[in-house]
Design an enzyme around this catalytic site. Structure first.
Site, mmCIF file in Angstrom:
data_model
loop_
_atom_site.group_PDB
_atom_site.id
_atom_site.type_symbol
_atom_site.label_atom_id
_atom_site.label_comp_id
_atom_site.label_asym_id
_atom_site.label_seq_id
_atom_site.Cartn_x
_atom_site.Cartn_y
_atom_site.Cartn_z
ATOM 1 N N LYS C 85 0.862 -1.185 0.000
ATOM 2 C CA LYS C 85 0.000 0.000 0.000
ATOM 3 C C LYS C 85 0.896 1.232 0.000
ATOM 4 C CE LYS C 85 -3.861 2.044 2.665
ATOM 5 N NZ LYS C 85 -4.776 1.853 3.810
ATOM 6 N N SER C 160 -9.734 2.054 3.087
ATOM 7 C CA SER C 160 -8.833 2.821 2.251
ATOM 8 C C SER C 160 -7.846 1.959 1.467
ATOM 9 C CB SER C 160 -8.044 3.807 3.118
ATOM 10 O OG SER C 160 -7.192 3.109 4.007
ATOM 11 N N SER C 184 -10.061 -0.364 7.194
ATOM 12 C CA SER C 184 -9.455 -0.165 5.871
ATOM 13 C C SER C 184 -8.780 -1.387 5.261
ATOM 14 C CB SER C 184 -8.442 0.978 5.934
ATOM 15 O OG SER C 184 -9.119 2.203 5.949
#
Lengths: 484, 101, 492
Positions: C85, C160, C184
């Protein structure tokens, strides 16, 4: 009208750790800009703080030194504001739960009385970097070497009533913290910076007046001057019918003037909240006792010991224990020479005046110019009658120039005093013979007059011996001669 | 809970985020909605509840006072690497519009 | 690798299968990496799951892994192509946090877990898309554009960690890292039919992971199977002296207990997680999953987490408050975006931050600033901290009666891009995941069926440091179901 001044201090003291409070960067002073700011100090994204154990230990040592409570649980908070020297946009500090709780420091006033100044609390926090304005048009350069240096902020109650008291307190505090060794105390390098909160009120009034804060005073002289000025300013304002505005002021040591700070004018809302990157700091009783056991002798205790052990006057002991390095130096000289009284005279006299003249610290002096051992050797040459006191002063200066072996210097400069009775007897005889009139006067004179005349003869004899005759021997022979 | 234009101006200044006047109506409406939701917190009695700043009951660990960063030439290299990603720098310093104290 | 798999395309294999294939030299890591890079190159324009692809570095790492394997020095994940990420700092590779503010930011350091994966021999294909600064539940707040859900490209992948989820679901990497502040990892895992684990707070170091809300943030694995999640967690978990909140508890081998029996496992179903707002079809899927657990020997009872409805309001005070301070460092001075021609310091700050941050980030900074400001601190921030303790206590009480808590991960399946514009509506999508972060507990989301052809997630919440148990339960479920084996339609 009669006014009373009310003063409280906030002291920012850099702790003598090797590294920053939350990172492994060095705290050494005076390095190339931004070479001591690592990713954590620069607030690079994702970096995190871990508390330096030595910073915590020093804070606890300070607390113990001033009889304060050490809080078993303390916590760090974030104080939010934007400033280029504050990389994270918040300062990590303590607010609601400081490490050091209420304590007290005793000060001695000029009239001999003593007074207790209460310490409200002391808390750990990080220092900010520096903004440099000189080299760039319309811009400032930011050096973050100092960012993250551990600070202990010491906050007093408003217990001081004059600039002089504030300075006495500041000096006493300096003496305690340098004795304990929690800071190097180098004020010129910003190791201790004083903010003074000043207000005035009419004598007899209980309510405190509106106070101002003058920031960043880094010498005892500036503290005194800034307070005096601010007191006068406030009284003038009030007597002219004005009101004191609560504000932050900046004192400029070069121009000896202060002004309100622009950046602090607007009311700030720092939005303190517990720092989620740091956990509660827990200090157990055992740890506190372990630290207490490592606490060096405090100035008051040392002073008493000097009085008891070295038979010094209270005044002398006070002067010698004001700074740990000076006390250590004195003790060295006293021990090596075996003459504590002479050692005190020399350290407080020749050494201190040399330090003042040459702007040297006692530490540098002791390390680089004259070790305690060397001064003790000079003193020994006095007591073994090799040199006179006067010659010793010359030897002291000669040693500082040459740093050679003491006996070599004595020899080379002909500083050796003559104790050989034959030689001295001859000079005495010559001087007595050359001054028959004074001899007559002496013999006829009373005690007081005799003393004066004796001085005359000794002076003549020393002059004739080029200062090398041992005054003790001269006295002995001269008396015998005059009274024969 | 309503949020006035003054409130927006105040917090925008504290947060150092420029908010143009045409953004204010929508922003204040949205912030008010969030606060309205947050106001549900007021319905619960929390007398005597100790605020919880961190999920674990852990205490702060301490770091040894040991320098972890290089000195000398290596320190200058590290500085160069950091300054290389700075928007503006000169003579080893980060540059900003003049700071007025 | 069993022979039955030898004809399966590489991108359909799990980590466990790939490790077999690499060990038996059916293929090299270089071939595998090239295969994935080619897929990203060809297909990611459909999903926008990567912000940065690091092809050269990946091939270099793959060759190094192949060499290590030849020399019998292969690490735990040697040669396995994963993605990080874009919230994890990567030395020499742009780390943007999906923000214009960090569009030009190339950190000179690695996040702790990035180092750990490199040491284990994993091959990083690139950095995945996300909501800006991890603030969002739909991956629509990214400066680099929204991510599309491979199951239905007009839907969001969740957020997210939406880029990581979409990349795995579209088989553009075999696994990826994510971070979970309020759901997330779990919510995008649920919406994309994946396995996602949010570890106990402190289990995975936060060093080098760009902070959103420090007391809630936690990194974790996103994979196709619970077994793969265990393999990743073995690498990610562990004490890091650079993170004061890092836990010192011993790290078990998370694969060692995957096959433990679930006989006697006590599962609690919080009645508050099955009330109003939950899609009936999701409820049905969750109930069906519970039946499977009963077949495996577990017992089920209803429990109560009475403060559940306070979790969202509590979170939306605490997270923005912490974020408002965490994001103050983005000031245009030392790195990142700086506005053009600032006329003074104030202008530098206010314009840099107005131009560099997107709307949702600015909203959260402003709300957080408000909640901490004089006069509101006690009513909002302090109150939320107190409620946080009540929420944690709910779980502590529940774990006296049950071993694990089960329920839906989300109330609804993936929604259409642009469908939710009101922040508060969006925040309520996190209703089942948020309390876990407030309490600091570990939780796993695993695929448990479909609703309107879109994946449904089952959430399992464990006690502190019970990751091994959660993975065991997840793995056992995946041995008797095949929801996790379904792949998105139209995946090449």
């Amino acid at each position: 009208m009669s006014w009373e001044t009310v003063i409280g201090l906030e002291v920012h003291m850099q702790l003598a750790t090797k590294t920053k409070i939350f990172s492994g960067s060095s705290t050494e002073f005076g390095q190339e800009p931004n070479t001591q700011a690592n990713a954590i100090d620069l607030a690079m994204p994702g970096t995190l703080p871990v508390l330096n154990e030595e910073a915590l230990r020093y804070a606890i040592m300070f607390g113990l030194a001033i009889d304060a409570e050490i809080n078993p649980l303390s916590a760090f908070e974030r104080k939010n504001y934007f400033y280029p020297d504050l990389p994270k946009g918040y300062q990590t500090t303590q607010l609601a739960e400081p490490i050091v709780g209420p304590g007290k420091i005793e000060i001695e006033l000029a009239d001999g009385s003593s007074k207790t100044i209460r310490i409200h609390h002391a808390h750990l926090e990080e220092d900010a970097g520096k903004s440099l304005h000189e080299d760039f048009a319309d811009q400032s350069g930011i050096d973050l070497n100092r960012a993250g240096t551990p600070l202990l902020e010491i906050v007093t109650e408003p217990d001081m009533r004059s600039p002089e008291e504030a300075v006495v307190f500041a000096k006493k505090l300096h003496s305690i913290v340098t004795s304990v060794g929690v800071t190097d105390g180098e004020m010129s390098q910003g190791s201790m910076r004083f903010d003074v909160n000043v207000s005035v009120r009419k004598k007899g009034e209980e309510k405190l007046g509106t106070r101002t804060e003058t920031k960043n005073l880094n010498s005892f002289r500036f503290i005194e001057e800034a307070i005096k000025q601010e007191v006068n300013r406030q009284i003038d304002v009030i007597e002219d019918g004005g009101k004191i505005i609560q504000e932050t002021r900046l004192y400029d040591g070069d121009t000896k003037t202060a002004r309100a700070m622009r950046s602090k004018e607007e009311a700030n809302d720092y939005r303190y909240f517990p720092c989620p990157d740091l956990l509660p700091v827990v200090v157990d009783k055992e740890t506190i006792e372990q630290i207490r056991a490592t606490l060096p002798e405090l100035p008051n205790a040392k002073k008493q010991r000097f009085i008891d052990t070295y038979a010094l006057s209270s005044y002398d002991a006070g002067v010698l224990t004001a700074e740990r390095a000076l006390a250590d130096y004195y003790e060295g000289v006293a021990k090596f020479s075996g003459e504590p009284k002479l050692a005190a005279n020399w350290v407080m006299g020749e050494v201190v005046s040399f330090l003042n003249k040459s702007n040297l610290s006692i530490t540098t002096f002791a390390n680089e110019r004259m070790r305690a051992k060397d001064l003790a050797a000079i003193i020994e040459r006095i007591t073994d009658n090799t040199i006179s006191g006067k010659q010793a002063k010359d030897l002291f200066l000669a040693y500082l120039e040459e740093q050679d072996d003491i006996d070599v210097i004595i020899e080379k400069r002909g500083l050796k005093q003559v104790s050989d009775t034959g030689a001295i007897e001859k000079i005495v005889a010559d001087i007595v013979d050359a001054n028959p009139e004074q001899v007559e006067q002496y013999r006829a004179a009373d005690e007081g007059k005799r003393k004066k005349l004796l001085g005359f003869f000794v002076g003549q004899i020393m002059k004739a011996s080029k200062g090398q005759a041992n005054p003790g021997v001269v006295n002995e022979i001269l008396l015998k001669k005059l009274e024969s | 809970m309503s949020i006035t234009a003054d409130d927006i101006a105040k917090i925008a200044k504290l947060a150092r985020i420029r908010v143009d006047s045409d953004e204010v109506p929508e922003l204040s409406q949205r912030l008010a909605n969030i606060l309205k939701m947050a106001d549900k917190l007021q319905t619960v009695n929390t007398d005597g509840v100790v605020p919880m700043a961190n999920p674990l009951d852990a205490v702060q660990r301490l770091r040894a006072d040991v320098v972890t960063e290089p000195a000398g030439a290596a320190a200058l290299q590290a500085r160069a690497a950091f300054l290389a990603i700075a928007p503006s720098s000169e003579q080893g310093l980060y540059l900003v519009p003049k700071v007025i104290e | 690798m069993p022979d039955s798999l030898s004809n399966t395309p590489l991108h359909q294999l799990t980590i466990a299968e790939l490790l077999d294939g690499l060990t038996q030299k059916h293929f090299s890591s270089e071939e595998l990496t090239q295969h994935y890079l080619a897929r990203i190159d060809r297909l990611d324009s459909n999903y926008n799951s990567y912000i940065t692809v690091t092809a050269e570095r990946a091939l270099e790492a793959a060759r190094a892994a192949d060499n290590a394997r030849t020399e019998n020095k292969a690490g735990q994940l040697a040669g396995i192509p994963i993605a990080h990420k874009d919230i994890f700092c990567t030395n020499g590779v742009r780390t943007s946090c999906a923000s214009k503010m960090l569009d030009n930011f190339v950190p000179p350091y690695d996040a702790h877990i990035v180092t750990k994966f490199a040491q284990a021999g994993a091959v990083c294909l690139g950095k995945t898309n996300m909501d800006e600064f991890a603030m969002g539940s739909s991956n629509e707040t990214s400066f680099y554009g929204a991510v599309k859900n491979p199951w239905s490209t007009d839907c969001v992948p969740g957020g997210s960690s939406g880029g990581s989820a979409a990349a795995i679901a579209a088989q553009l990497c075999v696994a990826a890292t994510g971070t979970d502040t309020g759901g997330s990892i779990r919510q995008p895992a649920a919406l994309c039919g994946l396995t996602g684990l949010k570890p106990t707070y402190g289990r995975v170091s936060r060093y080098g992971m760009i902070a959103f809300a420090s007391s809630l943030d936690q990194g974790g694995p996103m994979t196709r199977t619970a077994h793969d999640a265990a393999l990743l967690l073995n690498v990610m978990a562990g004490f890091d002296e650079r993170d004061s909140t890092s836990a010192q508890n011993a790290v078990p081998d998370y694969t060692a207990t995957l096959n433990n029996s679930l006989e006697g496992l006590r599962i609690g179903l919080p009645k508050e997680y099955f009330g109003e707002g939950l899609s009936p079809e999701i409820e049905k899927a969750v109930q069906a999953a519970i039946k499977e657990f009963e077949k495996l020997g577990a017992t089920v009872k209803e429990i109560s987490l009475p403060n559940t409805e306070l979790a969202v309001p509590c979170y939306y005070v605490i997270a923005p408050a912490e974020a408002s301070a965490n994001l103050s460092r983005f000031d245009g001075v030392r790195y990142g975006y700086r506005c053009e021609n600032p006329k003074d310091l104030f202008d530098l700050y206010t314009r840099t931050r107005a131009e560099g941050f997107g709307d949702e980030v600015k909203r959260r900074i402003l709300i957080g600033t408000y909640a901490l400001s004089a006069g509101y601190y006690d009513a909002y921030y302090r109150k939320a901290q107190q409620v946080r303790r009540l929420i944690k206590q709910d779980f502590v009480d529940a774990f006296k009666e049950v071993d694990v808590i089960a329920g839906p991960t989300t109330p609804n399946p993936a929604f259409k891009l642009g469908a939710i514009s009101d922040p508060v509506t969006m925040y309520l999508e996190d209703i089942y995941t948020i309390a876990v972060n407030l309490a600091g507990l570990p939780a796993l989301s695993i695929p448990a069926g479909f609703m309107q052809n879109k994946p449904v997630g089952l959430q399992l919440i464990g006690n502190y440091f019970a990751e091994a148990q959660l993975l065991n339960i997840g793995h056992q479920y995946q041995t008797v179901t095949d929801w996790h084996k379904h792949t998105a339609p139209n995946i090449e």
